[in-house]
Motif scaffolding. Sequence first.
Motif, PDB file in Angstrom:
ATOM      1  N   ARG A  30      13.664 -13.019  45.096  1.00 36.97           N
ATOM      2  CA  ARG A  30      14.393 -12.821  44.129  1.00 36.97           C
ATOM      3  C   ARG A  30      13.553 -13.729  43.127  1.00 36.97           C
ATOM      4  N   SER A  31      12.978 -12.803  41.553  1.00 41.00           N
ATOM      5  CA  SER A  31      12.298 -13.771  40.584  1.00 41.00           C
ATOM      6  C   SER A  31      13.685 -14.592  39.722  1.00 41.00           C
ATOM      7  N   GLU A  67      13.689 -15.101  37.331  1.00 45.18           N
ATOM      8  CA  GLU A  67      15.353 -14.831  35.897  1.00 45.18           C
ATOM      9  C   GLU A  67      16.082 -13.893  37.168  1.00 45.18           C
ATOM     10  N   GLU A  68      15.834 -13.364  37.490  1.00 47.91           N
ATOM     11  CA  GLU A  68      16.969 -12.560  38.109  1.00 47.91           C
ATOM     12  C   GLU A  68      17.592 -14.255  39.366  1.00 47.91           C
ATOM     13  N   LEU A  69      16.744 -14.974  39.702  1.00 44.70           N
ATOM     14  CA  LEU A  69      17.489 -16.682  40.250  1.00 44.70           C
ATOM     15  C   LEU A  69      18.759 -16.874  38.944  1.00 44.70           C
ATOM     16  N   ARG A  70      18.357 -16.800  38.501  1.00 43.12           N
ATOM     17  CA  ARG A  70      19.464 -17.633  37.351  1.00 43.12           C
ATOM     18  C   ARG A  70      20.351 -16.359  36.751  1.00 43.12           C
ATOM     19  N   GLU A  71      20.457 -15.545  36.561  1.00 47.81           N
ATOM     20  CA  GLU A  71      21.407 -14.579  36.199  1.00 47.81           C
ATOM     21  C   GLU A  71      21.843 -14.250  37.522  1.00 47.81           C
ATOM     22  N   PHE A  72      21.335 -14.518  38.484  1.00 53.23           N
ATOM     23  CA  PHE A  72      22.366 -14.845  40.157  1.00 53.23           C
ATOM     24  C   PHE A  72      23.881 -15.998  39.870  1.00 53.23           C
ATOM     25  N   ARG A 123      24.244 -18.290  37.147  1.00 55.40           N
ATOM     26  CA  ARG A 123      25.390 -17.649  35.504  1.00 55.40           C
ATOM     27  C   ARG A 123      26.755 -17.668  36.297  1.00 55.40           C
TER      28      ARG A 123
END
Length: 213
Positions: A179-180, A182-187, A189
């Motif tokens: 995951r990038s 930002e993708e990790l952050r969205e996950f 959250r």
Amino acid sequence: MRTRGWQGRAPSSDDEARERIVSAARQCVDRYGAGKTTLADVATELGITRQTVYRYFNGMPAILYAVGHADAATFLDEMTSHVAGYTDPGEILVESIVFTVQTVPGNSYTGLLLQVGESQLFARGATSSTSMEFAQNIVRRLPIDWDQTPLSGHELDNLTELLLRLVVSFLEHPPEPPRSGEELREFLRGVIRPMLAPRANTESAQSVSTNGR
């Protein structure tokens, strides 16, 4: 203490002996990796016997924990600095996990505290008392007023354990494809925000449900 061994310079106290063992272990970890460093390697690095090392540590796990603790203060300072610009508790927790996941693989010493990485020695200890203590120290250091969140003391302990398990999972079993940031952050959250949401009043919710029938 004998002057033989210790590279000809015996430690003046037990504390100094432990410090020198930890320093030697750090050098061995740099050279061989945590999973391949043995107590004999550490003893050889200092010119002492394994029995002498056992006078101060009961085995390699204890030595590796000490190596990790020696680096923990720097890691915590860097994490605190990383989240300093955030005010939302959820975002602070998200950024803390992202920082840890992105930092620990390149920092073998801090990784020892979380008991992950090369060594199968730690496979069953990901939520040991040592790791939990480290995670609790991280949570306490974060710029969050926990009294202003819905979490009680016990619930905060549960949250800390969940965060630790998340970090260990990401480090031991990174997603494929990766995951990038930002993708990790969205996950994260999606996982963390519900736990920080205000609790609904159970009695009121039941009353509304009953009256609505």
